[in-house]
Each structure stands twice: as C-alpha cells, then as structure tokens.
Scaffold this motif. Structure first.
Motif, PDB file in Angstrom:
ATOM      1  N   LEU A  24      -4.601   7.553  -2.800  1.00 29.43           N
ATOM      2  CA  LEU A  24      -6.118   5.905  -2.964  1.00 29.43           C
ATOM      3  C   LEU A  24      -5.408   4.630  -3.439  1.00 29.43           C
ATOM      4  O   LEU A  24      -4.551   3.869  -3.582  1.00 29.43           O
ATOM      5  N   SER A  25      -5.627   5.125  -5.235  1.00 21.58           N
ATOM      6  CA  SER A  25      -5.470   3.926  -6.067  1.00 21.58           C
ATOM      7  C   SER A  25      -3.841   4.016  -5.916  1.00 21.58           C
ATOM      8  O   SER A  25      -3.940   2.270  -6.159  1.00 21.58           O
ATOM      9  N   ILE A  26      -2.833   4.562  -5.315  1.00 24.41           N
ATOM     10  CA  ILE A  26      -1.542   4.063  -5.743  1.00 24.41           C
ATOM     11  C   ILE A  26      -1.532   2.572  -4.240  1.00 24.41           C
ATOM     12  O   ILE A  26      -0.391   1.650  -4.559  1.00 24.41           O
ATOM     13  N   PHE A  27      -2.386   2.761  -3.380  1.00 25.36           N
ATOM     14  CA  PHE A  27      -2.436   2.313  -2.094  1.00 25.36           C
ATOM     15  C   PHE A  27      -2.762   0.856  -2.894  1.00 25.36           C
ATOM     16  O   PHE A  27      -1.588   0.011  -1.645  1.00 25.36           O
ATOM     17  N   HIS A  28      -3.619   1.476  -3.176  1.00 22.89           N
ATOM     18  CA  HIS A  28      -4.042   0.070  -3.465  1.00 22.89           C
ATOM     19  C   HIS A  28      -3.350  -1.095  -4.384  1.00 22.89           C
ATOM     20  O   HIS A  28      -4.332  -2.328  -4.659  1.00 22.89           O
ATOM     21  N   SER A  29      -3.001  -0.446  -5.099  1.00 30.24           N
ATOM     22  CA  SER A  29      -2.171  -0.651  -6.338  1.00 30.24           C
ATOM     23  C   SER A  29      -0.787  -1.772  -5.447  1.00 30.24           C
ATOM     24  O   SER A  29      -0.298  -2.204  -5.962  1.00 30.24           O
ATOM     25  N   MET A  30      -0.636  -1.019  -4.445  1.00 32.07           N
ATOM     26  CA  MET A  30       0.805  -1.673  -3.869  1.00 32.07           C
ATOM     27  C   MET A  30       0.609  -3.450  -3.956  1.00 32.07           C
ATOM     28  O   MET A  30       1.809  -4.269  -4.337  1.00 32.07           O
ATOM     29  N   SER A  31      -0.637  -3.953  -2.810  1.00 29.98           N
ATOM     30  CA  SER A  31       0.005  -5.966  -2.820  1.00 29.98           C
ATOM     31  C   SER A  31      -0.939  -6.271  -4.265  1.00 29.98           C
ATOM     32  O   SER A  31      -0.097  -7.647  -4.874  1.00 29.98           O
ATOM     33  N   ARG A  32      -2.131  -5.528  -4.983  1.00 28.85           N
ATOM     34  CA  ARG A  32      -2.532  -6.153  -6.240  1.00 28.85           C
ATOM     35  C   ARG A  32      -0.857  -6.265  -7.426  1.00 28.85           C
ATOM     36  O   ARG A  32      -0.936  -6.783  -7.821  1.00 28.85           O
ATOM     37  N   ASP A  33      -0.843  -4.678  -7.738  1.00 30.72           N
ATOM     38  CA  ASP A  33      -0.010  -4.570  -8.683  1.00 30.72           C
ATOM     39  C   ASP A  33       1.834  -5.229  -8.835  1.00 30.72           C
ATOM     40  O   ASP A  33       2.739  -5.676  -9.708  1.00 30.72           O
ATOM     41  N   HIS A  34       1.830  -4.351  -7.525  1.00 31.02           N
ATOM     42  CA  HIS A  34       3.275  -4.739  -6.643  1.00 31.02           C
ATOM     43  C   HIS A  34       3.648  -5.478  -6.236  1.00 31.02           C
ATOM     44  O   HIS A  34       4.992  -6.017  -5.286  1.00 31.02           O
ATOM     45  N   LEU A  35       2.927  -6.133  -5.975  1.00 33.46           N
ATOM     46  CA  LEU A  35       3.653  -7.749  -5.113  1.00 33.46           C
ATOM     47  C   LEU A  35       3.474  -6.836  -3.284  1.00 33.46           C
ATOM     48  O   LEU A  35       4.646  -7.707  -2.710  1.00 33.46           O
ATOM     49  N   ILE A  36       3.371  -5.955  -2.595  1.00 30.09           N
ATOM     50  CA  ILE A  36       4.385  -5.614  -1.459  1.00 30.09           C
ATOM     51  C   ILE A  36       2.837  -5.226  -0.588  1.00 30.09           C
ATOM     52  O   ILE A  36       2.177  -4.288  -1.017  1.00 30.09           O
ATOM     53  N   GLU A  37       3.086  -5.536   0.705  1.00 26.60           N
ATOM     54  CA  GLU A  37       2.495  -5.541   1.396  1.00 26.60           C
ATOM     55  C   GLU A  37       2.556  -4.166   1.932  1.00 26.60           C
ATOM     56  O   GLU A  37       3.669  -4.225   2.169  1.00 26.60           O
ATOM     57  N   PRO A  38       1.230  -2.993   2.462  1.00 23.43           N
ATOM     58  CA  PRO A  38       1.857  -2.173   2.911  1.00 23.43           C
ATOM     59  C   PRO A  38       2.228  -2.272   4.223  1.00 23.43           C
ATOM     60  O   PRO A  38       1.625  -3.269   4.677  1.00 23.43           O
ATOM     61  N   ASP A  39       2.629  -1.854   4.624  1.00 18.45           N
ATOM     62  CA  ASP A  39       3.642  -1.239   6.481  1.00 18.45           C
ATOM     63  C   ASP A  39       3.102  -0.536   6.863  1.00 18.45           C
ATOM     64  O   ASP A  39       2.133  -0.098   6.691  1.00 18.45           O
ATOM     65  N   ALA A  40       3.238  -0.660   8.159  1.00 16.16           N
ATOM     66  CA  ALA A  40       2.751   0.906   9.491  1.00 16.16           C
ATOM     67  C   ALA A  40       3.070   2.008   8.475  1.00 16.16           C
ATOM     68  O   ALA A  40       2.252   2.618   8.563  1.00 16.16           O
ATOM     69  N   GLU A  41       4.271   1.747   7.949  1.00 20.32           N
ATOM     70  CA  GLU A  41       4.244   3.247   7.276  1.00 20.32           C
ATOM     71  C   GLU A  41       4.024   3.730   6.024  1.00 20.32           C
ATOM     72  O   GLU A  41       3.089   4.743   5.980  1.00 20.32           O
ATOM     73  N   HIS A  42       3.217   2.515   5.286  1.00 17.23           N
ATOM     74  CA  HIS A  42       2.281   3.356   4.425  1.00 17.23           C
ATOM     75  C   HIS A  42       1.240   3.290   4.809  1.00 17.23           C
ATOM     76  O   HIS A  42      -0.133   4.449   4.340  1.00 17.23           O
ATOM     77  N   TYR A  43       0.885   2.706   6.037  1.00 20.21           N
ATOM     78  CA  TYR A  43      -0.246   2.498   6.824  1.00 20.21           C
ATOM     79  C   TYR A  43      -1.099   4.287   7.002  1.00 20.21           C
ATOM     80  O   TYR A  43      -1.451   4.934   7.252  1.00 20.21           O
ATOM     81  N   SER A  44      -0.026   4.849   7.484  1.00 20.24           N
ATOM     82  CA  SER A  44       0.840   6.087   8.076  1.00 20.24           C
ATOM     83  C   SER A  44       0.075   6.942   7.105  1.00 20.24           C
ATOM     84  O   SER A  44      -0.038   7.437   6.923  1.00 20.24           O
TER      85      SER A  44
END
Ligand code: ZN
Ligand code: ZN
Length: 686
Positions: free
Chosen positions: A435-455
């Motif tokens: 969860l913490s990595i998932f939340h860091s994606m767009s916040r810290d790394h400017l990468i929007e989670p895509d369908a695969e990340h949600y899966s």
C-alpha cells in the motif's frame, strides 16, 4: 549565419531569426535569441516549443510551457497543439492532463483538430481514460479522431476496445483510411479475431483501398496471427509491391504455424532474390527457429547473420531468449549465453538483462542473481527484472529490499518496477508495504498507476484474504478493471472459500474472456467445495455450450537433457509401474509423517477411495516421482506445470521433499515453488 546575436530585435525580426536557427537545428542559439525578447508573442512561443519537440527535446518544450503558464499568458490553439505534441513525445501524463484542462478552460473543448491531438497525446501517454473523455466531448468526429482513439486503445493494450471503436466508426458512417486500417489490423492480430480481420479485408477489397503496402503487410500479419496461413500467403502473393515488413511478416507467419521448412525456404528466397534484409528479418528467422525448438538452426543463423555482415543486436538476443524459457530450451539459453560471452558483448545491458530474465524463468534464480551482480551497469529495466525475478519465485522480502536498494542508488523506477515489486508483495502477503509503495507512485515518482498496478493491489489484498477490501479496490478503480484484477479475486475466493464474491468475479470474467477455461474451472471448484453441486454442473455446462475446452494438466521434467511430459493418469510412459510403486511406498511414509490427502481437489463426485487414487495420478506428482527415480546424484529437480499446482499435490510434494531429502522446484502457471525440508517458499500461499 549570424555570428553575434543582435540585442533588442523587434519581435517580428526575432521570430524570423529564431525560425532560421530552429530549422537548422541550432536550438541553443534559437533559445538565446528567444530569451532576449522581452515579451515574445504567441507565435514565437509556438515556434520555439515546436522546435524543441521536433529536434527530440520534448521535455524542454514542456517546461517552456510551464514558464508561459507562470506568466499567466493565455495560449491559443496552435500553441496548445504544439504542447500536446511535446507531451505526446515525452509521454508526460502529468503535464498532458494540464494541457487538456487548459484546452477546456480557454474554450477549445469542442475543437476537432486540438481534440484529435489530445487523443493522440493520451494514447502516447497510455492513458485511455483521458482519451475517451476528450473523444466523448467532440461534437464532430472525423476519421482522424476515430483512428486516434483506436490507436490509443492499442497503445494501452486494449485491442478489444480498438476493434469495438472501429466497428462503431463504421456505424457512424465514417470511412476508414489506410492509416486506420493498418492500425486496426494489429488489434485483430492480437485478439486472433479472424472474423473482424476478414470484414476489414472485405472492406479493403470493396473500396479498392488499393495497393497500400502497409495495409497489405498488416493483413499478412493478421492472417498469420489467426493461423490462417493460406490466406496470409495469398495476400502476400498478390501484393504488387512487397516491402521488407511483408516479407518478415510472411516468414513469421509460417513459423507461427509450425511450418519451419516453408519459412526457411522463403528466407532463402529472400537472400537469392537479393532482397535487402534488415535486422528484423534475422530476428524473425532466429526467433522462429527457437520457438519451434530448432536451437541448432537458430545458432547457425546467428553465425550466418554475422558472416553476411549483420551484427546481432540486443533485439536478436531478446528475441532469442524468451523462447528459452521452458525446460526444453534452458539448454538453448545456456548455449546462447556462452555464445554471447565468446563472440560479442557482455557490456550490452539489454541482452544481459534478457539473460537474467531467462534464467529466472527457467527456475535458476541463483544464476540469475549472480549474472545481475556481475553487470557493470544497471538501469531501471535491469533492476526491475531482478526484482520481478524474486517476485515470481516468491521472495517478496528480497524483492522489496532490492527495490529500496534501487531507490538508494538513485535509479528512477518506472512503471515496470512497480509492477514487479507489488507482485512480490502480493506473493508474500506484505500488504502494508504494498500500500505504501502504491501510494508513493504518483506522489513521489510521478507515475500514474495503470490497470496492471491496480490489478497487483487487488492481488495483494486477495492473497492476504482481505477479499472485501480487494473488491472495494476494484470498485473504486479509476481504470477499467482488467481480467487479471478479477482473476486475482476469483483465485482468492477459491482459496478462502468465498462463494458470493467468487460468483461476482466470475460473472465479470466470463464476460471479459469467455474463452478462458480457467475461469469456469475455478468457479466450478468454488461451488463444488461449497457442495453446490447443481450450480457447479451448470457452470460446466455453460463451458461446454460455449465450446470452451478444459486444458488438460500436464507437467514436464528434465532428466539427462531429455524432457519427459506427463499428463494426469498417464500409464503409457516408461517406468510407469515403477512410478506407481514408488508413489505407493511414499504415500505410506507420508501418511506416517502426517500427510492427509486433500480430496477437495478432485472434482469428480465419486467416493473417497477413488478420489485419493485420482490424486495420486496428478501430472505434477508423476513428474516429481519420475524425477526422483532418475536423480543420478542430483540434489534438486525442476518440474514445470502448465496449470496451477493443485493444493493436494502442493502439500504432498512438501512431504516428498522432506522424506527424500531433495529440493524440488515446481513452476506452475503463476509462480515458482521451492520445496525443501517439508516447506515451500510460497508459505502455502499461491
Ligand atoms: Zn494434484
Ligand atoms: Zn508453494
């Protein structure tokens, strides 16, 4: 050209010189001049932004737009168009969304040309939701709008949506052009949708789209992918003009169809006819040989390629290696590894990374890791590959620690990195970490989670048994939940015996991928376990009615460089009596050690004794037994299975590993299991 920059140029003269510099590629001077203009007009902004994008510096172009925004200057349509192109070229989704907002804010929402550019931009950023919204907003849609939205779906890995858009386009009376056709045909190829492909072919003939070499190559490819090899050959033969792409496509077609001789013949014809080969031709023929298990020819081609003056590139290797990821070709992989060592690179990052992946996929994680450690330089892909290698072997903790090491060495993670580390978390129940990595994606790394990340996240919750949370996650996804998201939930519903959510997930899956037998089987398993016999047989009936065939479980094991394949209840193999006796003996020792056959995993409604008997005959058990009987001093055996390992075999193999004292590595359709000393690396969780 000017040697010294004039200062205080009037704006129109400034623009003229900026254009001259920009066209000659001297961006530095163009920019210097631009900076001397105190209040550049919109045209000047547009010219300089365009110049940056055209010469391969889209990031500079985007950051110039940010300056313009800071100055509160209102952009016009042309300016927005060039920034959209810059965002497309740099795949900068964050900025892309801003441009879209600006376009609406300044009243260009319904503008066709800008709208088309925005759709294209979102397509290049792989963000279909954005493109869909822009598309829906356009009051008038032309062939470019439809082509762009279809291309966007393709880019986002949604070929089904692309084909749907194409059909809808026809219903709206918009005629496709050659660009539309050559971008929609690959969607049919990917879906193996022969019927749509044929319709498009019919359209091409009726409307005399003519002899467009791109369209024809795409047609050859489509028929080839749909294994309609005769049609592919026919289209190829009637082409008045054949480019190298169509030659490569027809060769690939024959290989895909298992017709190696024809493919090699055609390749020879290319050489004798003096067709100018390209790297892709060699990759097609080498890859084709490997896929058809002809390692020797592939290696011969590799040397012939060099004799004719072609240098094998990383694509050659990356084409070669994925074909080595089965036990049959582990040896091929090692041969190519040796070849790579002797003949050319080891500096080549991509090729070495591909080797790391090959070893990991062949079950040799240790070798993969050693190779990774030897790499002189590692980029994001190399790190992500190693992380994903650990994930597929169930070492979530190791995947996580590598991820942090990667961040510490200041390598920027990409979308693939996150998929890799999140799937590692899911296999090891590291919910909070995920969860913490998932939340860091767009916040810290400017990468929007895509369908695969949600899966992946759905998988994380599912495997941890937090099924309601997994379901909530699916419901709140900003992207369309993919089959893998529902599949993760469905699989977990089997493990945690949740009938209600299982039904729900299966309902979605049976719509998204009605031809996948796995979904019917898992649903039926869930229902059988819950003793809902009637509903279970309805599910199996639905499967039969739809003509979906269950894939028989088979396992294979390598003994002395030969691969032996086993299917359930196999009596035809050598040593079959010996295997039976061995499993009988083993069964008694296992029972003494506390093993209880888990008959839940037999789906026939028969009495207890027979169920146990059927369990004994599962292909993975037979392969393991055969491997042990032919150990010859080896301390480990590797078994591959085409489907998921069954729960009973899983617990049995744990006992077998302990009683016999060997390490047993089983790769099923989802991951690797390392059995040792009565435990499995997946910690009974897969
Ligand atoms: Zn089994
Ligand atoms: Zn396991």
């Amino acid at each position: 050209m000017l040697s010294k920059l004039p200062s205080n140029l009037p704006p129109h003269l400034g623009l003229k010189f900026i254009k001259i510099y920009a066209n000659s590629g001297d961006l530095r001077r163009a920019r210097q001049l631009f900076d001397t203009i105190s209040e550049p007009d919109l045209r000047t902004w547009t010219v300089i932004i365009d110049a940056y994008t055209k010469h391969g510096f889209p990031k500079e172009a985007v950051s110039l737009y940010a300056e313009l925004q800071k100055k509160n200057i209102q952009p016009d349509k042309l300016l927005l168009l060039s920034v959209a192109k810059a965002c497309a070229a740099s795949s900068d989704l964050y900025k892309a969304k801003e441009i879209n907002e600006d376009a609406i804010k300044f009243g260009f929402g319904p503008d066709l040309i800008l709208g088309n550019a925005l759709i294209d931009m979102y397509g290049k950023c792989r963000y279909s939701e954005g493109a869909k919204r822009v598309f829906a907003r356009l009051p008038v849609k032309d062939v470019i709008s439809w082509t762009s939205i279809a291309a966007c779906y393709m880019n986002c890995g949604l070929p089904g949506e692309a084909v749907r858009a194409f059909h809808e386009m026809g219903l709206n009376g918009v005629r496709p052009n050659p660009v539309t056709l050559s971008s929609i045909l690959p969607a049919c190829s990917e879906l193996k949708d022969l019927s749509s492909g044929r319709q498009i072919h019919g359209f091409i003939i009726r409307n005399e789209v003519g002899d467009n070499v791109f369209v024809n190559s795409a047609l050859v490819n489509m028929y080839a992918s749909c294994l309609s090899i005769k049609k592919a050959q026919l289209v190829f033969e009637t082409m008045s003009q054949r480019d190298i792409v169509s030659w490569n496509a027809i060769i690939t077609a024959h290989f895909l169809n298992g017709e190696c001789e024809n493919a090699l013949c055609l390749f020879q014809q290319m050489i004798t006819e003096g067709i100018k080969l390209d790297g892709a031709s060699w990759n097609a023929v080498i890859g084709g040989c490997m896929q058809n298990g002809r390692t020797k020819e592939a290696l011969q081609m590799l040397s012939q390629m060099q004799v004719l003056g072609f240098r094998p590139n990383q694509i050659t290797i990356t084409t070669l290696l994925p074909a080595c990821t089965s036990l049959e070709s582990l040896r091929g992989g090692k041969e190519i590894h040796g070849y790579a060592f002797r003949h050319w690179f080891f500096e080549d990052l991509t090729a070495t990374t591909a080797l790391v992946l090959t070893y990991a996929k062949c079950g040799d994680l240790e070798l993969a890791h050693r190779l990774f450690n030897m790499m002189p330089r590692r980029d994001a892909v190399a790190w992500s590959t190693m992380i994903s290698a650990h994930s597929m072997h169930g070492n979530g903790d190791e995947a996580l620690s590598l991820f942090h090491k990667m961040l510490n060495s200041r390598i920027k993670p990409n979308a693939m990195t996150f998929t890799a580390v999140l799937s590692g978390c899911s296999h090891s129940r590291l919910v909070d970490e995920a969860l913490s990595i998932f939340h860091s994606m767009s916040r810290d790394h400017l990468i929007e989670p895509d369908a695969e990340h949600y899966s992946c996240m759905v998988d994380v919750f599912s495997r941890a048994g937090r099924l309601e949370e997994a379901y909530d996650f699916i419901k709140n996804m900003p992207v369309q939940p993919s089959a893998s998201a529902w599949g993760a939930l469905l699989g977990a519903c089997r493990v945690y015996k949740n009938v209600d959510l299982g039904r729900l997930a299966a309902k979605q899956l049976l719509q998204i991928e009605p031809k996948n037998p796995g979904n019917y089987v898992i649903l039926s398993n869930i229902l059988v376990t819950a003793k809902l016999w009637g509903e279970a047989s309805e599910t199996r009936k639905l499967m039969r009615d739809r003509g979906v065939k269950k894939i028989p479980g088979s396992s294979w094991v390598q003994v002395r460089n030969k691969v032996y394949t086993f299917v359930a209840g196999d009596k035809k193999i050598d040593q079959s009596d010996e295997i039976d006796r061995f499993l009988d003996e083993l069964g008694q020792k296992m029972r003494v050690a506390g093993y209880m056959p888990n008959t839940e995993f037999v789906l026939q409604d028969v009495d207890q004794e027979e169920k146990e008997d059927l369990l004994c005959n599962h292909s993975e058990k037979l392969a393991v037994a055969f491997g042990i009987l032919n150990l010859n001093g080896a301390s480990s055996i590797r078994v591959f299975k085409n489907l998921r390992i069954c729960g009973d075999c899983h617990s049995a193999i744990k006992f077998i590993a302990k009683i016999v004292g060997v390490q047993i590595i089983v790769r099923d359709s989802l991951r690797f299991h390392h059995f040792k000393d009565g435990f499995c690396s997946c910690r009974d969780f897969w």
